[in-house]
Design an enzyme around this catalytic site. Structure first.
Site, short mmCIF file in Angstrom:
data_model
loop_
_atom_site.label_atom_id
_atom_site.label_comp_id
_atom_site.label_asym_id
_atom_site.label_seq_id
_atom_site.Cartn_x
_atom_site.Cartn_y
_atom_site.Cartn_z
N ASP A 65 0.52 33.10 43.63
CA ASP A 65 1.10 32.44 43.46
C ASP A 65 -0.09 32.14 41.96
O ASP A 65 -1.11 31.69 41.84
CB ASP A 65 0.56 30.97 43.71
CG ASP A 65 1.22 29.96 42.70
OD1 ASP A 65 1.22 30.14 41.71
OD2 ASP A 65 1.49 28.84 43.05
N VAL A 66 0.23 32.54 41.04
CA VAL A 66 -0.39 32.83 39.35
C VAL A 66 -0.67 31.71 38.54
O VAL A 66 -1.91 31.33 38.03
CB VAL A 66 0.53 33.11 38.74
CG1 VAL A 66 1.24 32.65 37.82
CG2 VAL A 66 -0.71 34.03 37.31
N TYR A 153 10.06 27.87 26.04
CA TYR A 153 9.89 28.50 26.41
C TYR A 153 9.49 29.35 25.16
O TYR A 153 8.66 30.51 25.18
CB TYR A 153 11.52 29.53 26.82
CG TYR A 153 11.25 30.65 26.91
CD1 TYR A 153 11.65 31.15 28.12
CD2 TYR A 153 11.75 31.91 26.19
CE1 TYR A 153 10.46 32.28 28.90
CE2 TYR A 153 11.80 32.79 26.61
CZ TYR A 153 11.03 33.20 27.93
OH TYR A 153 11.64 34.81 28.25
#
Length: 256
Positions: A65-66, A153
């Site tokens: 999990d980054v 984003y």
């Protein structure tokens, strides 16, 4: 040392890590392996990492999990020497800014920006110590151009590119290169909702100079080039793999 033109695109005897192995990431795994790299596949979903690893002879899969800094650092230490790091993990909540919730903002910023920050901080130190390495971050055309519903984003992708530029300055003296590949509109499961709407999908296709969507595998060439000795004097750059989207206005073709 002069370049061996016959081998400069090859990645033989190099260890590549791909963090984010779904969609485009899976193609990265296959492409790097085809150029001779040994590939380690990292993804939050182990099944996704394992599916990608099948496409890389000798490849290995790890659940990572980054957003868990300790987990990323632990795997980085476990993997030992890493010559190439490719970061693809990202998400988007397509929504106008005034409609965004704080929780949605945090989720997008955490994965796209903090995730990039965390991953490079985990893997770059051993590259610096060794005096070589290449890091490739996937940004987006949204790093330089936006549309309604893409604001957060876009901000994260522009921010990631600024991190890339800063790392290029800070890591360059140690012989470590870092660059970005900026895809345009790509046929992946994440963009299926757009392509399902005929007018929207066609508008996106027609915006580029090539008049179509990209296939995931078309992101691989630029990535492998940046990873290889062929790009030995390239750092701090953002390679637009967008079919000409950012090169032209694309809204109207006037009569000759």
């Amino acid at each position: 040392m002069s370049l061996d033109y016959a081998q400069m695109f090859r990645l033989d005897d190099r260890h590549a890590v791909v963090l984010g192995c779904g969609g485009i990431g899976a193609e990265m795994v296959a492409g790097l392996a085809a150029q001779g790299a040994r590939v380690s596949c990292l993804d939050k979903d182990l099944a996704t990492a394992e599916a990608a690893a099948v496409r890389a002879p000798g490849g290995a899969a790890y659940p990572v999990d980054v957003l868990d800094e300790a987990s990323v650092r632990g795997v980085a230490q476990q993997l030992g020497q890493v010559d190439v790091l490719v970061l693809t993990a990202a998400m988007n909540v397509r929504k106008r800014l005034l409609d965004y919730t704080a929780e949605e903002f945090d989720r997008v910023v955490d994965l796209n920006l903090r995730g990039t920050f965390t991953a490079v901080r985990a893997f770059a130190p051993q590259m610096v110590e060794r005096g070589s390495g290449s890091i490739v971050v996937l940004t987006s055309i949204r790093a330089v151009t936006v549309e309604p519903g893409q604001g957060v984003y876009a901000a994260t992708k522009a921010g990631a590119m600024q991190l890339v530029r800063t790392w290029a300055a800070e890591l360059g003296p140690a012989g470590v290169r870092i660059n970005a590949v900026a895809p345009g509109v790509v046929e992946t499961p994440l963009t299926q909702q757009i392509r399902d709407q005929e007018d929207w999908g066609r508008a996106y296709a027609e915006k580029s100079a090539l008049g179509r969507w990209a296939r995931p595998e078309e992101m691989v060439g630029a990535t492998c080039w940046l990873a290889s000795d062929a790009a030995s004097f390239v750092t701090g750059s953002q390679v637009m793999v967008d079919g000409g989207w950012t090169a032209i206005d694309g809204r109207f073709t006037p009569p000759a």
